[in-house]
Write a protein that holds these residues in place. Structure first.
Motif, PDB file in Angstrom:
ATOM      1  N   HIS A  69       8.172  -9.235 -19.720  1.00  0.00           N
ATOM      2  CA  HIS A  69       7.658  -9.844 -18.266  1.00  0.00           C
ATOM      3  C   HIS A  69       6.236 -10.043 -18.174  1.00  0.00           C
ATOM      4  O   HIS A  69       5.790 -10.572 -17.044  1.00  0.00           O
ATOM      5  N   PHE A  70       5.900 -10.956 -19.470  1.00  0.00           N
ATOM      6  CA  PHE A  70       4.249 -11.252 -18.847  1.00  0.00           C
ATOM      7  C   PHE A  70       4.200 -12.334 -19.947  1.00  0.00           C
ATOM      8  O   PHE A  70       5.242 -12.365 -21.311  1.00  0.00           O
ATOM      9  N   THR A  71       2.915 -13.042 -20.140  1.00  0.00           N
ATOM     10  CA  THR A  71       3.101 -13.889 -21.409  1.00  0.00           C
ATOM     11  C   THR A  71       1.851 -14.325 -20.514  1.00  0.00           C
ATOM     12  O   THR A  71       0.735 -13.873 -19.604  1.00  0.00           O
ATOM     13  N   VAL A  72       1.591 -13.791 -22.222  1.00  0.00           N
ATOM     14  CA  VAL A  72      -0.373 -14.029 -22.782  1.00  0.00           C
ATOM     15  C   VAL A  72      -0.694 -15.398 -23.064  1.00  0.00           C
ATOM     16  O   VAL A  72      -0.807 -15.250 -24.517  1.00  0.00           O
TER      17      VAL A  72
ATOM     18  N   ILE B  48      -1.414 -13.629 -11.697  1.00  0.00           N
ATOM     19  CA  ILE B  48      -0.058 -12.991 -10.667  1.00  0.00           C
ATOM     20  C   ILE B  48       0.092 -13.744  -9.864  1.00  0.00           C
ATOM     21  O   ILE B  48      -0.390 -13.807  -8.575  1.00  0.00           O
ATOM     22  N   ALA B  49       1.056 -14.622 -10.274  1.00  0.00           N
ATOM     23  CA  ALA B  49       1.407 -15.606  -8.912  1.00  0.00           C
ATOM     24  C   ALA B  49       2.170 -15.222  -7.782  1.00  0.00           C
ATOM     25  O   ALA B  49       3.224 -14.107  -7.435  1.00  0.00           O
TER      26      ALA B  49
ATOM     27  N   VAL C  64       2.779 -12.792 -15.230  1.00  0.00           N
ATOM     28  CA  VAL C  64       3.365 -12.334 -15.500  1.00  0.00           C
ATOM     29  C   VAL C  64       5.596 -13.261 -14.807  1.00  0.00           C
ATOM     30  O   VAL C  64       4.641 -14.309 -14.578  1.00  0.00           O
ATOM     31  N   LYS C  65       6.144 -12.618 -14.865  1.00  0.00           N
ATOM     32  CA  LYS C  65       7.510 -13.322 -14.981  1.00  0.00           C
ATOM     33  C   LYS C  65       8.226 -12.779 -13.592  1.00  0.00           C
ATOM     34  O   LYS C  65       7.368 -11.808 -13.348  1.00  0.00           O
ATOM     35  N   SER C  66       9.035 -13.283 -13.405  1.00  0.00           N
ATOM     36  CA  SER C  66      10.055 -12.440 -12.424  1.00  0.00           C
ATOM     37  C   SER C  66      10.864 -11.172 -12.965  1.00  0.00           C
ATOM     38  O   SER C  66      11.000 -10.540 -13.986  1.00  0.00           O
TER      39      SER C  66
ATOM     40  N   LYS D 254       3.072  -0.215 -21.181  1.00  0.00           N
ATOM     41  CA  LYS D 254       4.165   0.400 -22.354  1.00  0.00           C
ATOM     42  C   LYS D 254       4.391  -1.258 -22.641  1.00  0.00           C
ATOM     43  O   LYS D 254       4.198  -1.390 -24.603  1.00  0.00           O
ATOM     44  N   GLN D 255       4.658  -2.172 -22.489  1.00  0.00           N
ATOM     45  CA  GLN D 255       4.672  -3.382 -22.774  1.00  0.00           C
ATOM     46  C   GLN D 255       3.588  -4.561 -22.762  1.00  0.00           C
ATOM     47  O   GLN D 255       3.186  -5.459 -23.931  1.00  0.00           O
ATOM     48  N   ILE D 256       1.990  -3.924 -21.733  1.00  0.00           N
ATOM     49  CA  ILE D 256       1.166  -4.467 -22.401  1.00  0.00           C
ATOM     50  C   ILE D 256       0.175  -3.990 -23.885  1.00  0.00           C
ATOM     51  O   ILE D 256      -0.004  -4.672 -24.453  1.00  0.00           O
ATOM     52  N   TYR D 257       0.244  -2.837 -23.724  1.00  0.00           N
ATOM     53  CA  TYR D 257      -0.046  -2.031 -24.716  1.00  0.00           C
ATOM     54  C   TYR D 257       0.871  -3.350 -26.246  1.00  0.00           C
ATOM     55  O   TYR D 257       0.244  -3.321 -27.383  1.00  0.00           O
TER      56      TYR D 257
END
Length: 120
Positions: free
Chosen positions: A33-36, A52-53, A90-92, A104-107
């Motif tokens: 769900h994320f792109t960095v 964050i679109a 972020v992704k959809s 958890k995803q960010i970590y």
């Protein structure tokens, strides 16, 4: 040197030129769900930008919730990361996740960044 866990104005990417610098030649990290996007910096601290679109997360309350969670995670983990500037996008579907799942995803992204770029 003591480790500070503050998130100050200096910890943020604010201007279009700062964002453009990262978008021009990034190192990319992704989860479901994320792109960095990251780029090294010469400062003695990490900097965070959020993109964050509205197209991805319709409701402002959800966008703000995601931003709060990302900022808090960054604040607590920034001392573990190499000196980089980063933009988180972020992704959809991210707005349907629980706070714990987002954290958890960010970590997981922080761990990927540390493993790949690591402090040298």
């Amino acid at each position: 040197m003591t480790v500070t866990k503050k998130f100050t104005r200096e910890s943020r990417i604010l201007t279009p030129s700062q964002f453009q610098n990262i978008f021009s030649n990034p190192t990319r990290f992704s989860t479901q769900h994320f792109t960095v996007l990251t780029t090294p910096n010469n400062d003695q601290q990490n900097r965070l930008g959020l993109a964050i679109a509205k197209k991805r997360v319709k409701l402002a309350v959800q966008r703000n919730r995601i931003k709060r969670l990302v900022r808090e995670s960054f604040r607590l983990n920034q001392h573990k990361l190499p000196h980089i500037d980063m933009v988180i996008m972020v992704k959809s579907g991210v707005d349907t996740l629980e706070n714990e799942d987002i954290s958890k995803q960010i970590y997981g992204i922080w761990r990927k960044i540390d493993r790949r770029l690591g402090k040298k």
